[in-house]
Write a protein that holds these residues in place. Sequence first.
Motif, PDB file in Angstrom:
ATOM      1  N   MET A 477      34.693  36.330  33.199  1.00  0.00           N
ATOM      2  CA  MET A 477      34.972  37.675  32.693  1.00  0.00           C
ATOM      3  C   MET A 477      35.817  38.462  33.685  1.00  0.00           C
ATOM      4  O   MET A 477      36.780  39.151  33.298  1.00  0.00           O
ATOM      5  N   GLN A 478      35.483  38.364  34.970  1.00  0.00           N
ATOM      6  CA  GLN A 478      36.281  39.041  35.994  1.00  0.00           C
ATOM      7  C   GLN A 478      37.719  38.541  35.997  1.00  0.00           C
ATOM      8  O   GLN A 478      38.668  39.327  36.015  1.00  0.00           O
ATOM      9  N   CYS A 479      37.879  37.215  36.005  1.00  0.00           N
ATOM     10  CA  CYS A 479      39.215  36.613  36.051  1.00  0.00           C
ATOM     11  C   CYS A 479      40.035  37.007  34.837  1.00  0.00           C
ATOM     12  O   CYS A 479      41.200  37.425  34.959  1.00  0.00           O
ATOM     13  N   LYS A 480      39.442  36.880  33.669  1.00  0.00           N
ATOM     14  CA  LYS A 480      40.170  37.206  32.437  1.00  0.00           C
ATOM     15  C   LYS A 480      40.512  38.687  32.369  1.00  0.00           C
ATOM     16  O   LYS A 480      41.604  39.064  31.934  1.00  0.00           O
ATOM     17  N   GLY A 481      39.577  39.531  32.808  1.00  0.00           N
ATOM     18  CA  GLY A 481      39.826  40.967  32.780  1.00  0.00           C
ATOM     19  C   GLY A 481      40.982  41.360  33.680  1.00  0.00           C
ATOM     20  O   GLY A 481      41.879  42.111  33.269  1.00  0.00           O
ATOM     21  N   ALA A 482      40.992  40.849  34.907  1.00  0.00           N
ATOM     22  CA  ALA A 482      42.040  41.204  35.861  1.00  0.00           C
ATOM     23  C   ALA A 482      43.391  40.616  35.457  1.00  0.00           C
ATOM     24  O   ALA A 482      44.418  41.305  35.469  1.00  0.00           O
ATOM     25  N   VAL A 483      43.419  39.334  35.104  1.00  0.00           N
ATOM     26  CA  VAL A 483      44.680  38.670  34.753  1.00  0.00           C
ATOM     27  C   VAL A 483      45.281  39.296  33.501  1.00  0.00           C
ATOM     28  O   VAL A 483      46.485  39.575  33.445  1.00  0.00           O
ATOM     29  N   SER A 484      44.465  39.538  32.482  1.00  0.00           N
ATOM     30  CA  SER A 484      44.993  40.120  31.244  1.00  0.00           C
ATOM     31  C   SER A 484      45.540  41.522  31.484  1.00  0.00           C
ATOM     32  O   SER A 484      46.590  41.889  30.925  1.00  0.00           O
ATOM     33  N   ALA A 485      44.865  42.308  32.329  1.00  0.00           N
ATOM     34  CA  ALA A 485      45.336  43.664  32.619  1.00  0.00           C
ATOM     35  C   ALA A 485      46.674  43.636  33.354  1.00  0.00           C
ATOM     36  O   ALA A 485      47.596  44.409  33.033  1.00  0.00           O
ATOM     37  N   LEU A 486      46.809  42.748  34.317  1.00  0.00           N
ATOM     38  CA  LEU A 486      48.049  42.673  35.102  1.00  0.00           C
ATOM     39  C   LEU A 486      49.203  42.120  34.271  1.00  0.00           C
ATOM     40  O   LEU A 486      50.323  42.630  34.332  1.00  0.00           O
ATOM     41  N   ILE A 487      48.948  41.085  33.486  1.00  0.00           N
ATOM     42  CA  ILE A 487      50.019  40.501  32.669  1.00  0.00           C
ATOM     43  C   ILE A 487      50.437  41.465  31.566  1.00  0.00           C
ATOM     44  O   ILE A 487      51.611  41.525  31.184  1.00  0.00           O
ATOM     45  N   ARG A 488      49.498  42.247  31.063  1.00  0.00           N
ATOM     46  CA  ARG A 488      49.821  43.228  30.016  1.00  0.00           C
ATOM     47  C   ARG A 488      50.757  44.312  30.555  1.00  0.00           C
ATOM     48  O   ARG A 488      51.584  44.849  29.821  1.00  0.00           O
ATOM     49  N   ASN A 489      50.654  44.608  31.847  1.00  0.00           N
ATOM     50  CA  ASN A 489      51.425  45.717  32.421  1.00  0.00           C
ATOM     51  C   ASN A 489      52.602  45.302  33.287  1.00  0.00           C
ATOM     52  O   ASN A 489      53.498  46.114  33.528  1.00  0.00           O
ATOM     53  N   PHE A 490      52.581  44.033  33.773  1.00  0.00           N
ATOM     54  CA  PHE A 490      53.626  43.622  34.699  1.00  0.00           C
ATOM     55  C   PHE A 490      54.203  42.263  34.333  1.00  0.00           C
ATOM     56  O   PHE A 490      53.489  41.394  33.824  1.00  0.00           O
ATOM     57  N   ASN A 491      55.465  42.111  34.611  1.00  0.00           N
ATOM     58  CA  ASN A 491      56.121  40.807  34.534  1.00  0.00           C
ATOM     59  C   ASN A 491      56.059  40.209  35.941  1.00  0.00           C
ATOM     60  O   ASN A 491      56.623  40.763  36.881  1.00  0.00           O
ATOM     61  N   VAL A 492      55.351  39.106  36.098  1.00  0.00           N
ATOM     62  CA  VAL A 492      55.113  38.532  37.419  1.00  0.00           C
ATOM     63  C   VAL A 492      56.113  37.409  37.686  1.00  0.00           C
ATOM     64  O   VAL A 492      56.255  36.486  36.880  1.00  0.00           O
ATOM     65  N   LYS A 493      56.795  37.502  38.818  1.00  0.00           N
ATOM     66  CA  LYS A 493      57.777  36.478  39.193  1.00  0.00           C
ATOM     67  C   LYS A 493      57.521  36.006  40.619  1.00  0.00           C
ATOM     68  O   LYS A 493      57.028  36.767  41.464  1.00  0.00           O
ATOM     69  N   ALA A 494      57.901  34.766  40.888  1.00  0.00           N
ATOM     70  CA  ALA A 494      57.731  34.210  42.235  1.00  0.00           C
ATOM     71  C   ALA A 494      58.862  34.679  43.139  1.00  0.00           C
ATOM     72  O   ALA A 494      60.031  34.601  42.769  1.00  0.00           O
ATOM     73  N   ASN A 495      58.507  35.160  44.306  1.00  0.00           N
ATOM     74  CA  ASN A 495      59.495  35.523  45.310  1.00  0.00           C
ATOM     75  C   ASN A 495      60.059  34.252  45.947  1.00  0.00           C
ATOM     76  O   ASN A 495      59.423  33.203  45.941  1.00  0.00           O
ATOM     77  N   THR A 496      61.255  34.335  46.492  1.00  0.00           N
ATOM     78  CA  THR A 496      61.908  33.162  47.084  1.00  0.00           C
ATOM     79  C   THR A 496      61.142  32.614  48.285  1.00  0.00           C
ATOM     80  O   THR A 496      61.357  31.464  48.682  1.00  0.00           O
ATOM     81  N   LYS A 497      60.281  33.405  48.883  1.00  0.00           N
ATOM     82  CA  LYS A 497      59.491  32.929  50.018  1.00  0.00           C
ATOM     83  C   LYS A 497      58.405  31.944  49.602  1.00  0.00           C
ATOM     84  O   LYS A 497      57.867  31.214  50.436  1.00  0.00           O
ATOM     85  N   THR A 498      58.076  31.932  48.315  1.00  0.00           N
ATOM     86  CA  THR A 498      56.966  31.107  47.843  1.00  0.00           C
ATOM     87  C   THR A 498      57.371  29.646  47.724  1.00  0.00           C
ATOM     88  O   THR A 498      58.404  29.326  47.128  1.00  0.00           O
ATOM     89  N   LYS A 499      56.562  28.751  48.269  1.00  0.00           N
ATOM     90  CA  LYS A 499      56.785  27.313  48.113  1.00  0.00           C
ATOM     91  C   LYS A 499      56.297  26.897  46.731  1.00  0.00           C
ATOM     92  O   LYS A 499      55.184  27.211  46.332  1.00  0.00           O
ATOM     93  N   SER A 500      57.151  26.170  46.026  1.00  0.00           N
ATOM     94  CA  SER A 500      56.894  25.929  44.613  1.00  0.00           C
ATOM     95  C   SER A 500      55.885  24.824  44.335  1.00  0.00           C
ATOM     96  O   SER A 500      55.260  24.804  43.281  1.00  0.00           O
ATOM     97  N   SER A 501      55.716  23.879  45.250  1.00  0.00           N
ATOM     98  CA  SER A 501      54.790  22.774  44.986  1.00  0.00           C
ATOM     99  C   SER A 501      53.353  23.211  45.215  1.00  0.00           C
ATOM    100  O   SER A 501      53.067  24.013  46.109  1.00  0.00           O
ATOM    101  N   TYR A 502      52.454  22.675  44.385  1.00  0.00           N
ATOM    102  CA  TYR A 502      51.040  22.985  44.546  1.00  0.00           C
ATOM    103  C   TYR A 502      50.459  22.074  45.625  1.00  0.00           C
ATOM    104  O   TYR A 502      50.244  20.885  45.418  1.00  0.00           O
TER     105      TYR A 502
END
Length: 524
Positions: A477-502
Amino acid sequence: MITLLILVLIIVLIVLLLYYYLMWNIDYWPKRNVNGPKPQIFYGTFPNLLKRQQHMADDMKDIYQLYKARENFVGVYLLRAPQLMILNPQIIHDILVNDFKHFEDNDVGKLINRDKDPLIAQNPFILMGDEWRQQRSLLSPALTNSKLKVAYHIMQNICEDLIHFVNENDSLHHSGPLNGKDVCLFAIHIHKYSSLTSSHQLALRFTAESLSDCILGIKANSFSRSSALPITENVRKFAENNTAFIVFSIMVGLFPKILSFYKAKFFPHDCETFFMDLMSKAYNLRIQDNTNRPDILNYLLEIKNLYKLPEVNMYSHIMTFLIDGLDTTATVIAHCLLMLAFETECQDKLYKEIMEAATENGKLSFEKLNSLPYLDACIHECLRIYPPGLWATKCCTKAYKISNKNGSCLHIRKGETILIPIYGIHHDSHYYAEPEKFRPERFLMRQNSVRYYKNKGQYLGFGDGPRICLGMNFALMQCKGAVSALIRNFNVKANTKTKSSYKLDAKCFLASHHGGVWLNFQKR
């Protein structure tokens, strides 16, 4: 000259004795006809527990990949301590679910002295024997659907505070990018201000505030302008920076007999004092106000009065929820945002699902939140790639017979430890096509749901069986609440500093993305 010779002989004798001590039990598994990788002196089977050239979970994954085709289990050594690594997911499912009575205890319980650590003395995760059942049965009613619904109503307001905090986040500016290690995991870049701040800290602010309000019934002011947050700082003391207990755990691996006469304290004293004081204030405030708020604290007060429990026991029950829901849930939230930033199509699909389900004011009801299949799949796919518990250890409580692929059998003795390589199984291409890719759709197929993978022992994001994570539904519930709120309000993109491989950060004991993660948050 004779004195020097005697000194040299003594040194040689000490070295030989130490070498013999470190090597004397490396034939523990060969003597029982169990195959496995040859252990290294001092390091055992998992050298990167100390070397940190890759994550220890990657050591387990390598062993899993090497032996899984021809063995159902292999013998391994955590430093000097022998453990049996189970490679067959169906056997793992049997151990955790069908044959649970043979493996009732979590091995970590051996390390804890309940007298020294009253804050976790009643935590079902570390309890052994019948006690874990008793305490779990006391706590389970605190997490019923009706109580979660009350908590979610509170959490919706906290989600609004979270969005407001991100929009107005001009007090945490820095002159340049923060190193991922310094911020522990993540950072966000908000175009409005062109500055960087810690996204893992942002998630911790959310979990700290939601747990304080939903569990304790108090405001933690986690979204204040202050960069120093007492709750999150004290969480780090026992979750990330608990050097003394880590050293003790390593010593137990080298000298297992230590446990027969000594167990180290898990909570640092100042950390314990802080949480004791926090919970005492919350408790006294609720008593003085004489309110009947239908939340988790109210339920704990009821069982305290019903069973005449001492206050410290109630504090330990509260701490169970705080430990389970603070840092681990924050990490899952941050990781999920990372993966959605990488996979823009997934993010667009999730945004569409959220907006179609949201009311006119943009909110999601409790029922709607739990009925969004793609949101659920995104969280579980995140837990598959970066499970908070990268491995699990269980203690055999009743002798158990296990069969290998060649037809031979092994009798696991009472008291022996088994090891479950969760990270390796979650990244097995035999079960998950392209396992290194974020593909939530894999959990939406009719025959490949989360339940399908769980029943085959191939998905263990929250564990399984009678000792599955007690706070699973609250955490989701916490995860879904926070993620849904942020995605609803923001477009999230990876900054160039982020390493792409998991890839796991070898320097972090828990699951953390290597090199740090930097995300751009743009208001929709």
